[in-house]
Design a protein around this motif. Structure first.
Motif, PDB file in Angstrom:
ATOM      1  N   LYS A 290     -85.724   3.222 -52.612  1.00  9.68           N
ATOM      2  CA  LYS A 290     -84.283   2.990 -52.719  1.00  9.68           C
ATOM      3  C   LYS A 290     -83.450   3.926 -51.853  1.00  9.68           C
ATOM      4  O   LYS A 290     -82.219   3.842 -51.871  1.00  9.68           O
ATOM      5  N   TYR A 291     -84.090   4.816 -51.084  1.00  8.34           N
ATOM      6  CA  TYR A 291     -83.311   5.779 -50.313  1.00  8.34           C
ATOM      7  C   TYR A 291     -82.906   5.209 -48.956  1.00  8.34           C
ATOM      8  O   TYR A 291     -83.280   5.715 -47.886  1.00  8.34           O
ATOM      9  N   VAL A 292     -82.142   4.132 -49.003  1.00  4.59           N
ATOM     10  CA  VAL A 292     -81.630   3.472 -47.813  1.00  4.59           C
ATOM     11  C   VAL A 292     -80.340   2.770 -48.230  1.00  4.59           C
ATOM     12  O   VAL A 292     -80.212   2.309 -49.361  1.00  4.59           O
ATOM     13  N   GLY A 293     -79.363   2.731 -47.328  1.00  2.99           N
ATOM     14  CA  GLY A 293     -78.102   2.095 -47.684  1.00  2.99           C
ATOM     15  C   GLY A 293     -77.240   1.818 -46.473  1.00  2.99           C
ATOM     16  O   GLY A 293     -77.272   2.547 -45.476  1.00  2.99           O
ATOM     17  N   GLY A 294     -76.470   0.746 -46.551  1.00  2.00           N
ATOM     18  CA  GLY A 294     -75.554   0.373 -45.475  1.00  2.00           C
ATOM     19  C   GLY A 294     -74.119   0.672 -45.858  1.00  2.00           C
ATOM     20  O   GLY A 294     -73.699   0.441 -46.992  1.00  2.00           O
ATOM     21  N   ALA A 295     -73.357   1.223 -44.903  1.00  2.00           N
ATOM     22  CA  ALA A 295     -71.956   1.558 -45.157  1.00  2.00           C
ATOM     23  C   ALA A 295     -71.170   1.441 -43.864  1.00  2.00           C
ATOM     24  O   ALA A 295     -71.730   1.413 -42.762  1.00  2.00           O
ATOM     25  N   ARG A 296     -69.838   1.384 -44.001  1.00  2.00           N
ATOM     26  CA  ARG A 296     -68.935   1.410 -42.850  1.00  2.00           C
ATOM     27  C   ARG A 296     -68.399   2.831 -42.712  1.00  2.00           C
ATOM     28  O   ARG A 296     -67.781   3.368 -43.626  1.00  2.00           O
ATOM     29  N   TRP A 297     -68.651   3.432 -41.555  1.00  4.22           N
ATOM     30  CA  TRP A 297     -68.297   4.822 -41.311  1.00  4.22           C
ATOM     31  C   TRP A 297     -67.106   4.912 -40.359  1.00  4.22           C
ATOM     32  O   TRP A 297     -66.997   4.134 -39.403  1.00  4.22           O
ATOM     33  N   LEU A 298     -66.236   5.860 -40.604  1.00  4.89           N
ATOM     34  CA  LEU A 298     -65.076   6.132 -39.751  1.00  4.89           C
ATOM     35  C   LEU A 298     -65.229   7.534 -39.175  1.00  4.89           C
ATOM     36  O   LEU A 298     -65.485   8.490 -39.910  1.00  4.89           O
ATOM     37  N   GLY A 299     -65.096   7.659 -37.862  1.00  3.71           N
ATOM     38  CA  GLY A 299     -65.247   8.978 -37.278  1.00  3.71           C
ATOM     39  C   GLY A 299     -64.992   9.004 -35.788  1.00  3.71           C
ATOM     40  O   GLY A 299     -64.429   8.066 -35.212  1.00  3.71           O
ATOM     41  N   VAL A 300     -65.425  10.089 -35.171  1.00  2.00           N
ATOM     42  CA  VAL A 300     -65.263  10.310 -33.734  1.00  2.00           C
ATOM     43  C   VAL A 300     -66.630  10.206 -33.074  1.00  2.00           C
ATOM     44  O   VAL A 300     -67.605  10.768 -33.577  1.00  2.00           O
ATOM     45  N   PRO A 301     -66.740   9.495 -31.960  1.00  5.39           N
ATOM     46  CA  PRO A 301     -68.025   9.452 -31.257  1.00  5.39           C
ATOM     47  C   PRO A 301     -68.508  10.860 -30.920  1.00  5.39           C
ATOM     48  O   PRO A 301     -67.748  11.686 -30.426  1.00  5.39           O
ATOM     49  N   LEU A 302     -69.772  11.121 -31.224  1.00  5.06           N
ATOM     50  CA  LEU A 302     -70.328  12.452 -30.996  1.00  5.06           C
ATOM     51  C   LEU A 302     -70.250  12.835 -29.519  1.00  5.06           C
ATOM     52  O   LEU A 302     -69.986  14.001 -29.183  1.00  5.06           O
ATOM     53  N   ASN A 303     -70.463  11.881 -28.647  1.00  6.45           N
ATOM     54  CA  ASN A 303     -70.409  12.167 -27.211  1.00  6.45           C
ATOM     55  C   ASN A 303     -69.046  12.699 -26.786  1.00  6.45           C
ATOM     56  O   ASN A 303     -68.952  13.545 -25.888  1.00  6.45           O
ATOM     57  N   GLU A 304     -67.984  12.212 -27.433  1.00  2.74           N
ATOM     58  CA  GLU A 304     -66.652  12.680 -27.073  1.00  2.74           C
ATOM     59  C   GLU A 304     -66.485  14.170 -27.390  1.00  2.74           C
ATOM     60  O   GLU A 304     -65.903  14.926 -26.603  1.00  2.74           O
ATOM     61  N   LEU A 305     -67.030  14.596 -28.521  1.00  2.03           N
ATOM     62  CA  LEU A 305     -66.948  16.010 -28.882  1.00  2.03           C
ATOM     63  C   LEU A 305     -67.799  16.858 -27.945  1.00  2.03           C
ATOM     64  O   LEU A 305     -67.373  17.939 -27.504  1.00  2.03           O
ATOM     65  N   LEU A 306     -68.996  16.376 -27.634  1.00  2.00           N
ATOM     66  CA  LEU A 306     -69.880  17.134 -26.744  1.00  2.00           C
ATOM     67  C   LEU A 306     -69.290  17.217 -25.344  1.00  2.00           C
ATOM     68  O   LEU A 306     -69.428  18.255 -24.659  1.00  2.00           O
ATOM     69  N   ASP A 307     -68.632  16.161 -24.891  1.00  2.00           N
ATOM     70  CA  ASP A 307     -68.039  16.176 -23.555  1.00  2.00           C
ATOM     71  C   ASP A 307     -66.939  17.235 -23.449  1.00  2.00           C
ATOM     72  O   ASP A 307     -66.746  17.835 -22.383  1.00  2.00           O
ATOM     73  N   ARG A 308     -66.229  17.470 -24.532  1.00  2.00           N
ATOM     74  CA  ARG A 308     -65.171  18.477 -24.492  1.00  2.00           C
ATOM     75  C   ARG A 308     -65.755  19.877 -24.332  1.00  2.00           C
ATOM     76  O   ARG A 308     -65.106  20.766 -23.780  1.00  2.00           O
TER      77      ARG A 308
END
Length: 514
Positions: A290-308
């Motif tokens: 049961k350790y699996v699940g689908g959800a809708r996530w809101l956030g910032v693309p990780l690449n955008e943070l790394l690029d900064r």
């Protein structure tokens, strides 16, 4: 004072101390509670095979069982302290000091701990020793009074025992009541502080359309297409829920970068946020687990943070650190290969629940959570695997751990009793990074594989629901399911345990039809 009563004084005194320490910890930092501190250390020291056995045997109950085991040990030692105090108070008090020294040491030596981490243990010590002194004194007076009363009754030919122990019973009741009140208050405060955060998150720059209706609306027993936050699985090493203030929280990116950068929560919310539908899976998930699940996530693309920050040329991993110093390694190449890797701040239209990483966590599709889903994250260090090792790397889990395609039967349940005639077999399947779910098939009693009907296709990083109408005949039957990914490859039938890179194999269950 008989031995049983002496042991009881030690137990109640210690429980009062533990409850007081837990109450103080709930006001400061829940993880510094004496029992939780020791329990966390036990988790860190437990060999990996034992951990996996505990998860497979006890599931979500593994942590309560661990805390209960620690409490049993505390009770036994505290009973011994009461017996020692019967002979000489200093002996019992010395054992309590040693008993409290363990969580105090653990609390102040854990990563990220400050000087205040020792306060709950010190409070537990003071309250425990004071309660033991009072109970031991009351017991001594009771014993003395009982002897005098018996002598007086003997002189007058009486044989009753009288209320000679009333004072001791009152003292025991007061200490027990105080322990219950303090412990209950500590639990309530911790629960209150870990409640959902009331924050209005900005909308995504390009909001996704609503998810389609799931098969759970047609067939009872199939897992919802989008798992509600309060039902979403949680697996981590924490015995508590970190209380993080989003107004003072920051995320720092350092290491092999052009420049070290630090973001506040407001900085993150001021960026263009994106929504992504992603299924997460824990590496501890067994076949059909049961350790699996689908959800809708809101956030910032990780690449955008790394690029900064500007990633350097040497790094091959992102070493992410949570608010308490827990470190997780993510292969840099996999995190930046174009998949929808996020620093998530929202989950299913709400701020992240505290137990799921508030104020921010990593979400990287296609990789098991132990290398991709750091919760309560505060730092991302660009470094190499040769230079720094993370928690799971030290314990010899895999470095690269793509999620293995798998199918799970949600209905009927194993060993279910079914009526003959039409029944529905249904569940969910996932094949991230492999072209998504192409087909799901069911096999009855070892016969040929039969294609099922699939639910909505959200995207390749999201699971799919499926079902098959089955004309069941009386008798015992074996039901198995498998997924075939978008590239045409069926999931492997080779059985593998979760350690070190995830479980595999075909789920098969038995039902009885009458």
């Amino acid at each position: 004072m008989n031995r049983l009563l002496a042991a009881l004084t030690g137990v109640l005194a210690t429980l009062a101390g533990v409850a007081a320490g837990h109450l103080v910890a709930s006001l400061l930092e829940p993880a510094t509670s004496p029992v939780l501190a020791v329990g966390s250390q036990v988790i860190d020291l437990t060999p990996t095979p034992v951990k996996e056995w505990a998860i497979s045997q006890f599931g979500d109950r593994d942590k309560p069982i661990l805390v209960g085991s620690v409490l049993v040990g505390v009770v036994l030692l505290s009973a011994l302290a009461g017996l020692l105090a019967r002979k000489r108070f200093a002996y019992g008090a010395a054992l309590l000091v040693l008993l409290v020294a363990v969580p105090a040491t653990v609390a102040v030596t854990r990563p990220g701990a400050g000087a205040s981490a020792v306060v709950p243990s010190l409070v537990a010590l003071v309250v425990g020793v004071a309660a033991l002194w009072w109970l031991a004194r009351s017991a001594a007076r009771s014993a003395s009074g009982s002897d005098a009363a018996r002598a007086g009754r003997a002189a007058h030919g009486a044989d009753g025992s009288g209320p000679s122990r009333r004072g001791l019973l009152v003292a025991l009741g007061v200490v027990a009541g105080a322990a219950a009140v303090m412990g209950g208050a500590g639990r309530w405060i911790a629960s209150y502080r870990s409640r959902a955060v009331d924050i209005d998150l900005p909308a995504a720059a390009e909001p996704l359309p609503p998810l389609p209706k799931g098969l759970e609306e047609r067939f009872s027993g199939i897992t919802p297409l989008r798992v509600p936050n309060d039902e979403f699985y949680r697996v981590d090493t924490r015995l508590d829920v970190p209380i993080v203030d989003h107004e003072s929280w920051t995320l720092t990116i350092d290491g092999d970068v052009d420049q070290e950068v630090t973001f506040t929560f407001d900085d993150i919310l001021a960026m263009d946020l994106v929504e992504k539908d992603i299924t997460l899976t824990c590496v501890s998930n067994s076949v059909g687990g049961k350790y699996v699940g689908g959800a809708r996530w809101l956030g910032v693309p990780l690449n955008e943070l790394l690029d900064r920050a500007g990633v350097g040329s040497r790094a091959d991993q992102i070493l992410s650190t949570d608010v308490d110093g827990m470190k997780i390694s993510t292969p840099l190449a996999l995190a930046t290969d174009g998949r929808d890797a996020l620093l998530a701040v929202g989950m299913n239209g709400e701020p992240l629940p505290r137990e799921h990483g508030f104020p921010a966590r990593m979400v990287i599709p296609g990789l098991y959570g132990f290398i991709s889903a750091t919760k309560w994250v505060t730092r991302m260090t660009l470094t190499t695997y040769d230079e720094q090792q993370a928690y799971w790397t030290d314990r010899e889990w895999a470095t690269d751990a793509p999620i293995k395609p798998s199918s799970r039967i949600d209905t009927p349940r194993a060993l279910a009793q079914l009526d003959a005639g039409e029944n529905v077999i249904g569940g969910v399947a996932w094949a991230q990074g492999n072209g998504g779910v192409g087909r799901v098939q069911v096999r009855i009693d070892g016969g040929p594989w039969e294609d099922t009907e699939l639910g909505a296709d959200v995207n390749n990083d999201y699971w799919r629901q499926w079902f098959l109408r089955w004309d069941a005949t009386p008798g015992q039957h074996r039901i198995a399911s498998r997924v075939i990914d978008g590239d045409g490859d069926p999931q492997t039938a080779v059985r593998a345990n979760p350690f070190p890179e995830g479980s595999s194999g075909i789920q098969e269950l038995i039902v009885t039809v009458s």
